[in-house]
Design a protein around this motif. Structure first.
Motif, PDB file in Angstrom:
ATOM      1  N   TYR A  88       0.829  -1.212   0.000  1.00  0.00           N
ATOM      2  CA  TYR A  88       0.000   0.000   0.000  1.00  0.00           C
ATOM      3  C   TYR A  88       0.860   1.257   0.000  1.00  0.00           C
ATOM      4  CZ  TYR A  88      -3.207  -3.664   1.369  1.00  0.00           C
ATOM      5  OH  TYR A  88      -3.922  -4.836   1.406  1.00  0.00           O
ATOM      6  N   ALA A  89       1.931   1.260   0.794  1.00  0.00           N
ATOM      7  CA  ALA A  89       2.821   2.424   0.819  1.00  0.00           C
ATOM      8  C   ALA A  89       3.448   2.654  -0.551  1.00  0.00           C
ATOM      9  CB  ALA A  89       3.902   2.227   1.875  1.00  0.00           C
ATOM     10  N   ALA A  90       3.681   1.577  -1.295  1.00  0.00           N
ATOM     11  CA  ALA A  90       4.294   1.699  -2.613  1.00  0.00           C
ATOM     12  C   ALA A  90       3.410   2.439  -3.606  1.00  0.00           C
ATOM     13  CB  ALA A  90       4.641   0.308  -3.154  1.00  0.00           C
ATOM     14  N   ARG A  91       2.126   2.533  -3.318  1.00  0.00           N
ATOM     15  CA  ARG A  91       1.205   3.248  -4.214  1.00  0.00           C
ATOM     16  C   ARG A  91       1.335   4.762  -4.127  1.00  0.00           C
ATOM     17  NH1 ARG A  91      -4.568   0.581  -2.629  1.00  0.00           N
ATOM     18  NH2 ARG A  91      -4.107  -1.632  -2.986  1.00  0.00           N
ATOM     19  N   VAL A  92       1.896   5.240  -3.049  1.00  0.00           N
ATOM     20  CA  VAL A  92       1.931   6.685  -2.795  1.00  0.00           C
ATOM     21  C   VAL A  92       2.956   7.335  -3.717  1.00  0.00           C
ATOM     22  CG1 VAL A  92       2.364   8.493  -1.087  1.00  0.00           C
ATOM     23  CG2 VAL A  92       1.204   6.366  -0.401  1.00  0.00           C
ATOM     24  N   LYS A  93       2.500   8.301  -4.489  1.00  0.00           N
ATOM     25  CA  LYS A  93       3.398   9.003  -5.399  1.00  0.00           C
ATOM     26  C   LYS A  93       4.467   9.742  -4.606  1.00  0.00           C
ATOM     27  CE  LYS A  93       3.475  12.329  -9.223  1.00  0.00           C
ATOM     28  NZ  LYS A  93       2.674  13.261 -10.057  1.00  0.00           N
ATOM     29  N   GLY A  94       5.715   9.486  -4.946  1.00  0.00           N
ATOM     30  CA  GLY A  94       6.836  10.095  -4.233  1.00  0.00           C
ATOM     31  C   GLY A  94       7.600   9.107  -3.396  1.00  0.00           C
ATOM     32  N   VAL A  95       6.981   7.989  -3.009  1.00  0.00           N
ATOM     33  CA  VAL A  95       7.721   6.906  -2.356  1.00  0.00           C
ATOM     34  C   VAL A  95       8.610   6.269  -3.413  1.00  0.00           C
ATOM     35  CG1 VAL A  95       7.509   4.585  -1.366  1.00  0.00           C
ATOM     36  CG2 VAL A  95       6.056   6.436  -0.524  1.00  0.00           C
ATOM     37  N   THR A  96       9.874   6.057  -3.095  1.00  0.00           N
ATOM     38  CA  THR A  96      10.811   5.503  -4.065  1.00  0.00           C
ATOM     39  C   THR A  96      11.214   4.072  -3.757  1.00  0.00           C
ATOM     40  OG1 THR A  96      12.786   6.273  -2.880  1.00  0.00           O
ATOM     41  CG2 THR A  96      11.766   7.803  -4.466  1.00  0.00           C
ATOM     42  N   GLU A  97      10.983   3.611  -2.510  1.00  0.00           N
ATOM     43  CA  GLU A  97      11.513   2.310  -2.113  1.00  0.00           C
ATOM     44  C   GLU A  97      10.722   1.750  -0.940  1.00  0.00           C
ATOM     45  OE1 GLU A  97      15.987   1.705  -1.591  1.00  0.00           O
ATOM     46  OE2 GLU A  97      15.299   1.723   0.504  1.00  0.00           O
ATOM     47  N   VAL A  98      10.560   0.422  -0.900  1.00  0.00           N
ATOM     48  CA  VAL A  98       9.984  -0.250   0.266  1.00  0.00           C
ATOM     49  C   VAL A  98      10.941  -1.336   0.739  1.00  0.00           C
ATOM     50  CG1 VAL A  98       7.579   0.274  -0.237  1.00  0.00           C
ATOM     51  CG2 VAL A  98       8.617  -1.789  -1.201  1.00  0.00           C
ATOM     52  N   ARG A  99      10.864  -1.665   2.048  1.00  0.00           N
ATOM     53  CA  ARG A  99      11.841  -2.548   2.666  1.00  0.00           C
ATOM     54  C   ARG A  99      11.176  -3.668   3.491  1.00  0.00           C
ATOM     55  NH1 ARG A  99      12.620   2.035   4.987  1.00  0.00           N
ATOM     56  NH2 ARG A  99      12.734   1.026   7.019  1.00  0.00           N
ATOM     57  N   PRO A 100      10.292  -4.455   2.911  1.00  0.00           N
ATOM     58  CA  PRO A 100       9.704  -5.554   3.674  1.00  0.00           C
ATOM     59  C   PRO A 100      10.736  -6.644   3.946  1.00  0.00           C
ATOM     60  CG  PRO A 100       9.122  -5.766   1.373  1.00  0.00           C
ATOM     61  CD  PRO A 100       9.852  -4.461   1.498  1.00  0.00           C
ATOM     62  N   GLY A 101      10.528  -7.407   5.015  1.00  0.00           N
ATOM     63  CA  GLY A 101      11.451  -8.502   5.321  1.00  0.00           C
ATOM     64  C   GLY A 101      10.763  -9.840   5.512  1.00  0.00           C
ATOM     65  N   THR A 102       9.720  -9.857   6.356  1.00  0.00           N
ATOM     66  CA  THR A 102       9.092 -11.112   6.748  1.00  0.00           C
ATOM     67  C   THR A 102       8.443 -11.846   5.582  1.00  0.00           C
ATOM     68  OG1 THR A 102       8.613 -10.033   8.866  1.00  0.00           O
ATOM     69  CG2 THR A 102       7.529 -12.119   8.469  1.00  0.00           C
ATOM     70  N   TYR A 103       8.082 -11.124   4.532  1.00  0.00           N
ATOM     71  CA  TYR A 103       7.355 -11.706   3.401  1.00  0.00           C
ATOM     72  C   TYR A 103       8.042 -12.917   2.791  1.00  0.00           C
ATOM     73  CZ  TYR A 103      10.586  -9.950  -0.158  1.00  0.00           C
ATOM     74  OH  TYR A 103      11.700  -9.751  -0.924  1.00  0.00           O
ATOM     75  N   VAL A 104       9.375 -13.008   2.927  1.00  0.00           N
ATOM     76  CA  VAL A 104      10.099 -14.104   2.294  1.00  0.00           C
ATOM     77  C   VAL A 104       9.636 -15.455   2.835  1.00  0.00           C
ATOM     78  CG1 VAL A 104      12.048 -14.059   3.914  1.00  0.00           C
ATOM     79  CG2 VAL A 104      12.401 -14.853   1.574  1.00  0.00           C
ATOM     80  N   PHE A 105       9.280 -15.492   4.124  1.00  0.00           N
ATOM     81  CA  PHE A 105       8.758 -16.708   4.744  1.00  0.00           C
ATOM     82  C   PHE A 105       7.310 -16.553   5.206  1.00  0.00           C
ATOM     83  CE2 PHE A 105      13.330 -17.537   6.389  1.00  0.00           C
ATOM     84  CZ  PHE A 105      13.679 -18.123   5.196  1.00  0.00           C
ATOM     85  N   TYR A 106       6.956 -15.343   5.664  1.00  0.00           N
ATOM     86  CA  TYR A 106       5.714 -15.080   6.390  1.00  0.00           C
ATOM     87  C   TYR A 106       5.691 -15.877   7.705  1.00  0.00           C
ATOM     88  CZ  TYR A 106       3.784 -12.602   2.340  1.00  0.00           C
ATOM     89  OH  TYR A 106       3.563 -11.717   1.318  1.00  0.00           O
ATOM     90  N   ASP A 107       4.686 -15.630   8.514  1.00  0.00           N
ATOM     91  CA  ASP A 107       4.559 -16.341   9.790  1.00  0.00           C
ATOM     92  C   ASP A 107       3.120 -16.216  10.294  1.00  0.00           C
ATOM     93  OD1 ASP A 107       4.407 -13.717  10.791  1.00  0.00           O
ATOM     94  OD2 ASP A 107       6.453 -13.724  11.566  1.00  0.00           O
ATOM     95  N   ARG A 108       2.875 -16.726  11.477  1.00  0.00           N
ATOM     96  CA  ARG A 108       1.504 -16.751  11.981  1.00  0.00           C
ATOM     97  C   ARG A 108       0.965 -15.349  12.214  1.00  0.00           C
ATOM     98  NH1 ARG A 108      -0.720 -18.717  17.734  1.00  0.00           N
ATOM     99  NH2 ARG A 108      -2.934 -18.833  17.232  1.00  0.00           N
ATOM    100  N   MET A 109       1.818 -14.420  12.650  1.00  0.00           N
ATOM    101  CA  MET A 109       1.358 -13.040  12.859  1.00  0.00           C
ATOM    102  C   MET A 109       0.888 -12.417  11.558  1.00  0.00           C
ATOM    103  SD  MET A 109       3.654 -11.070  15.683  1.00  0.00           S
ATOM    104  CE  MET A 109       5.096 -10.977  14.633  1.00  0.00           C
ATOM    105  N   GLN A 110       1.665 -12.592  10.494  1.00  0.00           N
ATOM    106  CA  GLN A 110       1.286 -12.003   9.214  1.00  0.00           C
ATOM    107  C   GLN A 110      -0.006 -12.623   8.688  1.00  0.00           C
ATOM    108  OE1 GLN A 110       2.888  -9.349   8.039  1.00  0.00           O
ATOM    109  NE2 GLN A 110       4.283  -9.469   9.777  1.00  0.00           N
ATOM    110  N   ALA A 111      -0.179 -13.929   8.921  1.00  0.00           N
ATOM    111  CA  ALA A 111      -1.415 -14.587   8.492  1.00  0.00           C
ATOM    112  C   ALA A 111      -2.606 -14.041   9.261  1.00  0.00           C
ATOM    113  CB  ALA A 111      -1.300 -16.100   8.684  1.00  0.00           C
ATOM    114  N   GLU A 112      -2.433 -13.810  10.551  1.00  0.00           N
ATOM    115  CA  GLU A 112      -3.534 -13.273  11.352  1.00  0.00           C
ATOM    116  C   GLU A 112      -3.866 -11.853  10.938  1.00  0.00           C
ATOM    117  OE1 GLU A 112      -6.557 -13.202  14.198  1.00  0.00           O
ATOM    118  OE2 GLU A 112      -5.394 -14.881  13.379  1.00  0.00           O
TER     119      GLU A 112
END
Length: 363
Positions: free
Chosen positions: A215-239
């Motif tokens: 969602y942050a990547a949609r904002v005009k002027g944002v140049t970069e995002v830095r997610p980490g957990t997505y590579v594996f995900y976990d129970r928190m992200q699923a919830e």
């Protein structure tokens, strides 16, 4: 036969997660710089780079050193680098790597500038801004003045700003990830434009965690995002609704070592195997237990000691001593840091072990 406890990685799921996030971000015309804190494994970082990431993010200098030794050339240390010894290591690393480091204080920037000048080098830096998490980062309202101060140091090149906010909306935990991500991006872009009005040519506006990156990547002027957990995900992200449990590429294989009562089984993984930094029944998710037992959502992983995990079951569960089960951790990042290696499942029946090379690199 694998010894337990063992951290298992489903290679196909991991590669799908890498591919999907890259596609989402690139569709928005934004750069992807994943945080390697989740996996700490150079081979996985290279998969992310091959998938379209422009570089990686680390938290510590030692993590950056590990990744650089394995040939990764574009690294952002998203953490204030404080102390002469660490700064000297950064300057050495900067000789062979395209390096950027975080700053959030005039004191920290001043010492970076002094040592960079003495080494006759220019160091790229980004200003960290607190947008509500109340962790590191200059307070939002003081960021413009600090940016001017950093810009005044000839040996520092202020390339941009960054923030880490997580799932916050108006400084409160939320499940409305779209609103949280848009708010995070808009706050950062607004601030960057105010800094540019002072004559500072910022290039980078870096935001976005796994819950908010899309969602942050949609904002005009944002140049970069830095997610980490997505590579594996976990129970928190699923919830949170970021993924499904089936998207979770990492699980811990454990063995039932005891069934002392009808309603309790004991596994060979405790607090030295599973992260305990997110306690059960805490806001905003109020998750029960320490992980999801695959195939048995009614079982509660209710408590741990160092080497024992106690799971609450009903008497009709057929588990016996010697049975093996899988558990998706509540928080995968801290769980990975407890393991020396992971086992990759390719689907071909052959398992490959990868060392968690940056595990325990805290300096």
């Amino acid at each position: 036969m694998l010894e337990t406890p063992c951290l298992m990685i489903d290679l196909k799921k991991m590669e799908r997660n890498i591919r999907d996030m890259a596609g989402i971000v690139h569709k928005c015309g934004v750069k992807l710089r994943p945080h390697i804190k989740t996996h700490k494994i150079p081979s996985i970082a290279k998969k992310q780079l091959d998938g379209g990431a422009v570089g990686i993010t680390t938290a510590k200098v030692s993590e950056a050193e590990v990744m650089a030794r394995h040939g990764i050339q574009d690294i952002f240390i998203a953490y204030p680098v404080i102390g002469d010894a660490k700064i000297e290591r950064v300057l050495k690393l900067n000789q062979t790597t395209r390096l950027t480091v975080g700053v959030d204080s005039r004191q920290g920037a001043s010492r970076l500038a002094e040592l960079a000048k003495a080494a006759k080098r220019t160091l790229n830096v980004r200003l960290e801004v607190d947008t509500g998490l109340k962790r590191t980062g200059v307070p939002y309202e003081k960021a413009v003045d600090l940016a001017e101060a950093i810009h005044s140091f000839p040996s520092l090149q202020l390339t941009g700003i960054y923030t880490f906010r997580g799932a916050l909306l108006r400084e409160e935990p939320t499940r409305d990830l779209e609103s949280a991500g848009l708010e995070e991006g808009e706050m950062a872009v607004t601030l960057a434009n105010r800094i540019r009005e002072r004559g500072i040519p910022l290039q980078d506006v870096s935001v976005g965690s796994t819950p908010t990156a899309a969602y942050a990547a949609r904002v005009k002027g944002v140049t970069e995002v830095r997610p980490g957990t997505y590579v594996f995900y976990d129970r928190m992200q699923a919830e949170l609704g970021v993924c499904s449990l089936d998207d979770c590429a990492a699980s811990v294989l454990v063995t039932v070592v005891s069934r002392p009562t009808e309603d309790r089984i004991v596994i060979d993984g405790g607090s030295k195997t599973f992260a305990t930094d997110i306690q059960p029944n805490t806001p905003p998710l109020h998750l029960t237990g320490f992980g999801h037992v695959v195939g048995h959502p009614d079982i509660v992983f209710e408590r741990m000691t160092e080497e024992h995990g106690m799971l609450k079951v009903t008497k009709d569960h057929p588990f016996q001593v010697g049975d093996r089960i899988r558990i998706i951790p509540k928080h995968i990042c801290s769980t990975v840091n407890l393991h020396n290696r992971v086992t990759l499942e390719s689907g071909s029946g052959e398992n490959v072990e990868w060392e968690v090379s940056a595990r325990g690199h805290l300096t």
